[in-house]
Write an enzyme that holds these catalytic residues in place. Structure first.
Site, PDB file in Angstrom:
ATOM      1  N   GLY A   1      11.201  -2.694   5.574  1.00  0.00           N
ATOM      2  CA  GLY A   1      10.507  -3.993   5.589  1.00  0.00           C
ATOM      3  C   GLY A   1      10.002  -4.355   4.194  1.00  0.00           C
ATOM      4  O   GLY A   1      10.205  -5.477   3.710  1.00  0.00           O
ATOM      5  N   HIS A   2       9.355  -3.396   3.536  1.00  0.00           N
ATOM      6  CA  HIS A   2       8.885  -3.638   2.167  1.00  0.00           C
ATOM      7  C   HIS A   2      10.071  -3.971   1.245  1.00  0.00           C
ATOM      8  O   HIS A   2       9.990  -4.872   0.419  1.00  0.00           O
ATOM      9  CB  HIS A   2       8.199  -2.385   1.606  1.00  0.00           C
ATOM     10  CG  HIS A   2       6.926  -1.980   2.289  1.00  0.00           C
ATOM     11  ND1 HIS A   2       6.810  -0.804   2.984  1.00  0.00           N
ATOM     12  CD2 HIS A   2       5.714  -2.583   2.361  1.00  0.00           C
ATOM     13  CE1 HIS A   2       5.564  -0.682   3.446  1.00  0.00           C
ATOM     14  NE2 HIS A   2       4.878  -1.758   3.102  1.00  0.00           N
TER      15      HIS A   2
ATOM     16  N   MET B   1       0.838  -1.203   0.000  1.00  0.00           N
ATOM     17  CA  MET B   1       0.000   0.000   0.000  1.00  0.00           C
ATOM     18  C   MET B   1       0.873   1.252   0.000  1.00  0.00           C
ATOM     19  O   MET B   1       0.382   2.350   0.291  1.00  0.00           O
ATOM     20  CB  MET B   1      -0.940  -0.006   1.206  1.00  0.00           C
ATOM     21  CG  MET B   1      -1.890  -1.209   1.170  1.00  0.00           C
ATOM     22  SD  MET B   1      -3.438  -0.930   2.015  1.00  0.00           S
ATOM     23  CE  MET B   1      -2.865  -0.639   3.681  1.00  0.00           C
TER      24      MET B   1
ATOM     25  N   ASP C   1       2.282  -9.446   8.871  1.00  0.00           N
ATOM     26  CA  ASP C   1       0.836  -9.653   8.771  1.00  0.00           C
ATOM     27  C   ASP C   1       0.603 -11.163   8.650  1.00  0.00           C
ATOM     28  O   ASP C   1       0.270 -11.677   7.584  1.00  0.00           O
ATOM     29  CB  ASP C   1       0.295  -8.895   7.567  1.00  0.00           C
ATOM     30  CG  ASP C   1       0.520  -7.402   7.706  1.00  0.00           C
ATOM     31  OD1 ASP C   1      -0.283  -6.739   8.368  1.00  0.00           O
ATOM     32  OD2 ASP C   1       1.554  -6.901   7.200  1.00  0.00           O
TER      33      ASP C   1
ATOM     34  N   SER D   1       4.038   1.279   7.996  1.00  0.00           N
ATOM     35  CA  SER D   1       3.698   2.612   7.484  1.00  0.00           C
ATOM     36  C   SER D   1       2.904   3.373   8.535  1.00  0.00           C
ATOM     37  O   SER D   1       2.977   4.596   8.623  1.00  0.00           O
ATOM     38  CB  SER D   1       2.875   2.487   6.203  1.00  0.00           C
ATOM     39  OG  SER D   1       3.521   1.633   5.290  1.00  0.00           O
TER      40      SER D   1
ATOM     41  N   GLN E   1      -2.767 -12.510   7.460  1.00  0.00           N
ATOM     42  CA  GLN E   1      -2.935 -12.170   6.045  1.00  0.00           C
ATOM     43  C   GLN E   1      -2.183 -13.170   5.172  1.00  0.00           C
ATOM     44  O   GLN E   1      -2.719 -13.671   4.179  1.00  0.00           O
ATOM     45  CB  GLN E   1      -2.424 -10.756   5.783  1.00  0.00           C
ATOM     46  CG  GLN E   1      -2.260 -10.410   4.320  1.00  0.00           C
ATOM     47  CD  GLN E   1      -1.878  -8.966   4.114  1.00  0.00           C
ATOM     48  OE1 GLN E   1      -2.727  -8.080   4.203  1.00  0.00           O
ATOM     49  NE2 GLN E   1      -0.610  -8.700   3.851  1.00  0.00           N
TER      50      GLN E   1
ATOM     51  N   GLY F   1       4.828 -10.354   3.945  1.00  0.00           N
ATOM     52  CA  GLY F   1       5.562 -10.229   5.199  1.00  0.00           C
ATOM     53  C   GLY F   1       4.902 -11.022   6.317  1.00  0.00           C
ATOM     54  O   GLY F   1       3.681 -11.049   6.435  1.00  0.00           O
TER      55      GLY F   1
END
Ligand code: AMP
Length: 286
Positions: free
Chosen positions: A36-37, A30, A157, A193, A160, A154
């Site tokens: 991390g991303h 997002m 989450d 974020s 998820q 990741g």
């Protein structure tokens, strides 16, 4: 690095790569990217190799936000995101607008959703009832547009990732899901974020999530403890951060996500904590 904003153009590009036998690695995000991303981008690159193509999508998905959640305020900085992607060797960034992903939705003409009916019910699914329907729908759509061989998510989450893995298996998406470790700030706070929303006092106290995971990890190394007891203890533990309000803490089997009565090494722990309106989550294998 290509920047693609139309869904049709993204799919054309992916099909071209696919026809040429080029492997595609994909990191859905997002935006408002952090280290991390970027660690997921590097993992995608490792998986597809130098000759492969790595795609990052940046899309603040409206359908995964509840009506009272932070969709309008969600942090955005596309210019910086693109710089970070370029520096990380991303081949294409997919930046669709809402109308590309949900054609007709604004006019009430969008009506197809993907729903996972088991793993998505607990934890985040209790606190955010329509969240996973939005996640599975957008990720399924992104898979259809990016045509990845490997998609990296990741562990941050955790639920998820489990829901996506189940969706991929149940709906026969021809790709491999990779789940990569959580990157943390030096004091242990999981990068997110949403950390941007925290004021300095809240930011200082936000380490309580990591400390709770560590404390329980240490406790269960010595002896098996009941989940009910730990839940009571954690309500007390969290009061060490006066600005924190515990939303949930759960102990569960990492494969089935089924709650366990006895907590021991190998049990998964997840928690969600509010600081004002900001909701932070974290989890760990104990
Ligand atoms: P988001 O932009 O928050 O939707 O996250 C996009 C992807 O990055 C998801 O697969 C997240 O699980 C992953 N992610 C978020 N925070 C971290 C982190 N601290 N370390 C590793 N991956 C993360």
């Amino acid at each position: 690095m290509q920047i693609v904003s139309s869904a049709a153009a993204m799919q054309r590009l992916a099909k071209k790569w696919q026809r040429a036998g080029t492997r595609i690695g994909f990191v859905p995000t997002m935006g408002y990217l952090h280290a991390g991303h970027i660690s997921l981008v590097h993992e995608a690159r490792r998986r597809v190799g130098k000759k492969g193509r790595v795609v990052v999508s940046i899309f603040v998905n409206p359908t995964q936000f509840g009506p009272k959640e932070d969709l309008a305020n969600y942090p955005r900085d596309l210019k910086r995101d693109l710089q970070l992607c370029r520096a990380a060797g991303v081949d294409a960034v997919f930046t669709p607008g809402d109308a590309e992903i949900y054609p007709g939705r604004a006019e009430g003409r969008y009506s197809t959703y993907v729903v996972e009916e088991t793993l998505s019910l607990g934890m985040e699914g209790v606190s955010r009832p329509t969240h996973f329907r939005g996640v599975t729908t957008v990720v399924a759509k992104l898979f259809n547009l990016v045509l990845p061989d490997v998609a990296v998510f990741g562990q941050k989450d955790f639920q998820q990732a489990a829901v996506i893995q189940r969706m991929v298996a149940d709906l026969n998406f021809p790709l491999k899901v990779v789940v990569a470790p959580t990157l943390r700030e030096s004091d242990g706070l999981a990068m997110s974020s949403r950390n941007k929303y925290l004021d300095p006092e809240q930011r200082a106290q936000a380490t309580i999530l990591f400390h709770a995971l560590q404390a329980v990890s240490a406790a269960v190394k010595k002896k098996t403890v009941s989940a009910a007891q730990l839940q009571t203890d954690l309500k007390e533990f969290i009061t060490a951060a006066p600005l924190a309000r515990l939303d949930y803490v759960e102990f569960f089997d990492p494969e089935t996500l089924a709650p366990v009565a006895k907590v021991k090494p190998g049990t998964q722990m997840a928690l969600a904590v509010f600081f004002g309106k900001t909701r932070l989550i974290d989890n760990a294998r104990l």
